[in-house]
Write a protein that holds these residues in place. Structure first.
Motif, PDB file in Angstrom:
ATOM      1  N   GLY A 129      -3.001  -5.013   4.125  1.00 19.61           N
ATOM      2  CA  GLY A 129      -2.309  -4.809   5.399  1.00 19.61           C
ATOM      3  C   GLY A 129      -1.569  -6.042   5.859  1.00 19.61           C
ATOM      4  O   GLY A 129      -1.923  -6.641   6.882  1.00 19.61           O
ATOM      5  N   GLN A 130      -0.579  -6.458   5.120  1.00 20.32           N
ATOM      6  CA  GLN A 130       0.233  -7.616   5.522  1.00 20.32           C
ATOM      7  C   GLN A 130       1.677  -7.391   5.111  1.00 20.32           C
ATOM      8  O   GLN A 130       2.016  -6.361   4.535  1.00 20.32           O
ATOM      9  CB  GLN A 130      -0.351  -8.911   4.935  1.00 20.32           C
ATOM     10  CG  GLN A 130      -0.906  -8.807   3.537  1.00 20.32           C
ATOM     11  CD  GLN A 130       0.163  -8.970   2.456  1.00 20.32           C
ATOM     12  OE1 GLN A 130       1.317  -9.171   2.773  1.00 20.32           O
ATOM     13  NE2 GLN A 130      -0.240  -8.884   1.220  1.00 20.32           N
TER      14      GLN A 130
ATOM     15  N   HIS B 124      12.310  -5.300   1.153  1.00 17.50           N
ATOM     16  CA  HIS B 124      12.577  -4.059   0.422  1.00 17.50           C
ATOM     17  C   HIS B 124      11.380  -3.642  -0.422  1.00 17.50           C
ATOM     18  O   HIS B 124      11.056  -2.454  -0.523  1.00 17.50           O
ATOM     19  CB  HIS B 124      13.812  -4.211  -0.455  1.00 17.50           C
ATOM     20  CG  HIS B 124      14.196  -2.941  -1.161  1.00 17.50           C
ATOM     21  ND1 HIS B 124      14.217  -2.834  -2.531  1.00 17.50           N
ATOM     22  CD2 HIS B 124      14.538  -1.712  -0.679  1.00 17.50           C
ATOM     23  CE1 HIS B 124      14.574  -1.598  -2.872  1.00 17.50           C
ATOM     24  NE2 HIS B 124      14.772  -0.900  -1.765  1.00 17.50           N
ATOM     25  N   LEU B 125      10.692  -4.612  -1.028  1.00 18.31           N
ATOM     26  CA  LEU B 125       9.488  -4.310  -1.798  1.00 18.31           C
ATOM     27  C   LEU B 125       8.409  -3.708  -0.914  1.00 18.31           C
ATOM     28  O   LEU B 125       7.684  -2.796  -1.328  1.00 18.31           O
ATOM     29  CB  LEU B 125       8.965  -5.582  -2.478  1.00 18.31           C
ATOM     30  CG  LEU B 125       9.659  -6.016  -3.768  1.00 18.31           C
ATOM     31  CD1 LEU B 125       9.194  -7.416  -4.173  1.00 18.31           C
ATOM     32  CD2 LEU B 125       9.405  -5.033  -4.892  1.00 18.31           C
ATOM     33  N   LEU B 126       8.305  -4.217   0.277  1.00 19.41           N
ATOM     34  CA  LEU B 126       7.304  -3.693   1.213  1.00 19.41           C
ATOM     35  C   LEU B 126       7.642  -2.260   1.596  1.00 19.41           C
ATOM     36  O   LEU B 126       6.766  -1.382   1.601  1.00 19.41           O
ATOM     37  CB  LEU B 126       7.247  -4.579   2.458  1.00 19.41           C
ATOM     38  CG  LEU B 126       6.146  -4.258   3.471  1.00 19.41           C
ATOM     39  CD1 LEU B 126       4.775  -4.440   2.827  1.00 19.41           C
ATOM     40  CD2 LEU B 126       6.279  -5.148   4.707  1.00 19.41           C
ATOM     41  N   ASP B 127       8.896  -1.999   1.897  1.00 23.51           N
ATOM     42  CA  ASP B 127       9.325  -0.630   2.227  1.00 23.51           C
ATOM     43  C   ASP B 127       9.107   0.304   1.046  1.00 23.51           C
ATOM     44  O   ASP B 127       8.656   1.449   1.223  1.00 23.51           O
ATOM     45  CB  ASP B 127      10.806  -0.625   2.625  1.00 23.51           C
ATOM     46  CG  ASP B 127      11.060  -1.302   3.966  1.00 23.51           C
ATOM     47  OD1 ASP B 127      10.092  -1.463   4.731  1.00 23.51           O
ATOM     48  OD2 ASP B 127      12.212  -1.683   4.219  1.00 23.51           O
TER      49      ASP B 127
ATOM     50  N   ALA C 108      -0.234  -4.998  -5.643  1.00 22.33           N
ATOM     51  CA  ALA C 108      -1.475  -4.268  -5.393  1.00 22.33           C
ATOM     52  C   ALA C 108      -1.301  -2.786  -5.714  1.00 22.33           C
ATOM     53  O   ALA C 108      -2.194  -2.143  -6.275  1.00 22.33           O
ATOM     54  CB  ALA C 108      -1.905  -4.453  -3.936  1.00 22.33           C
ATOM     55  N   LEU C 109      -0.145  -2.231  -5.377  1.00 19.58           N
ATOM     56  CA  LEU C 109       0.126  -0.819  -5.652  1.00 19.58           C
ATOM     57  C   LEU C 109       0.214  -0.569  -7.152  1.00 19.58           C
ATOM     58  O   LEU C 109      -0.382   0.387  -7.674  1.00 19.58           O
ATOM     59  CB  LEU C 109       1.428  -0.396  -4.967  1.00 19.58           C
ATOM     60  CG  LEU C 109       1.920   1.032  -5.270  1.00 19.58           C
ATOM     61  CD1 LEU C 109       0.862   2.064  -4.937  1.00 19.58           C
ATOM     62  CD2 LEU C 109       3.222   1.318  -4.512  1.00 19.58           C
TER      63      LEU C 109
END
Length: 315
Positions: free
Chosen positions: A154-155, A135-138, A164-165
């Motif tokens: 990119g992982q 969910h964090l990635l989405d 990072a964001l």
């Protein structure tokens, strides 16, 4: 011939003698036993009073140390971080009360040094849970502003990508404007329950102080603690970072034990105290001077305090 009455009288005499013996023996021993017990009680009472006195003395000494740190902070730090924008990050956990107190103390000392706290971000325990990685990635891919989308790793690690964001929108060079879309990103993570926010965040921070408590525990503790270290390293890539820990455990220990992180991230292991909070801000001054170090009294600390380092507004 001995009759039954004789036996009864004899037995009665034996029992009477035993009873008299017990009474006499108890009376004879009662004096020394009582005295011994009284001596033990008096000794314990004296020991308890001595411990109480020692505790009060220790508390008084700690109060004096705290007062000393508070009173000397202006002399050590006045204008050393003048007009520097600093972000505070605190890690939520079971000891959040102490973390909040330490964060408030660090903020006060930052003010003494002339810095401006642009805001405080609370990293919730939900952020580091490995089950929330997808969910964090989405969320990161959905919320990322167009201007910095290429800066994300990119992982598939959601905590790493989100860290990072957050670092990309919250940390930047002096004088640069706020990244467009910063408020949208922060609101997205706040609404999802991953972070808490306090402040206006109108300008990017040049440096970050991360206030950390005890390490995570439980079956997923290893993953949670790794996610916290990743968070620190992502913000370190974006700017200057000092980790102010309540003790040498947790994130402080993780940074000190990581060869790469230990070279660029400074740590302080007693931020629950006034002098630890002063040390954290002194370490930040040192970071602006291009140096890093590890301070406090725990494992891995090289000294109690960093050497004072000069910093100019243009550095």
């Amino acid at each position: 011939m001995i009759n039954f009455r004789y036996h009864v009288v004899s037995l009665a005499a034996v029992f009477l003698a035993l009873a008299i013996g017990l009474v006499v023996g108890t009376a004879a021993a009662n004096g020394p036993l009582t005295e011994n017990l009284n001596d033990q009680v008096n000794t314990l009472t004296d020991d308890k009073q001595q411990l109480r006195n020692d505790l009060e003395q220790t508390r008084a000494e700690l109060k004096k140390n705290a007062d000393f740190a508070t009173e000397t902070a202006p002399m050590l730090l006045a204008n050393r971080l003048l007009n520097k924008n600093v972000l505070l990050i605190k890690l939520d956990g079971n000891d959040s009360g102490d973390v909040n107190t330490a964060t408030d103390g660090v903020a006060t000392v930052l003010g003494t040094a002339g810095a401006k706290v642009v805001g405080t971000v609370t990293i919730k325990e939900k952020f580091t849970a490995p089950t929330n990685s997808p969910h964090l990635l989405d969320l990161a891919e959905t919320a990322v502003p167009a201007g910095i989308s290429g800066a994300l790793p990119g992982q598939s690690d959601g905590a790493d990508t989100s860290a990072a964001l957050l670092a990309a929108v919250l940390v930047g060079k002096a004088g640069t404007p706020q990244v467009e879309g910063t408020r949208t990103v922060l609101s997205a993570y706040e609404s999802a329950g991953y972070i808490g926010l306090d402040g206006d965040f109108k300008a990017p921070a040049e440096a970050v102080v991360i206030v950390a408590g005890a390490p995570a525990s439980g079956k997923d503790a290893k993953d949670r603690n790794a996610a916290v270290l990743t968070l620190a390293t992502r913000f370190d890539l974006a700017g200057r970072v000092v980790v102010a820990g309540l003790s040498a455990n947790g994130l402080v220990s993780a940074v000190r034990g990581d060869t790469t992180a230990a070279k660029s991230i400074s740590t302080v292991d007693n931020a629950v105290t006034a002098y630890g909070q002063v040390a954290a801000v002194m370490a930040l001054v040192e970071r602006f001077g291009g140096k890093s170090g590890h301070y406090g009294s725990g494992d891995g600390a090289t000294s109690l305090l960093p050497k004072t380092a000069s910093v100019t507004n243009g550095s």
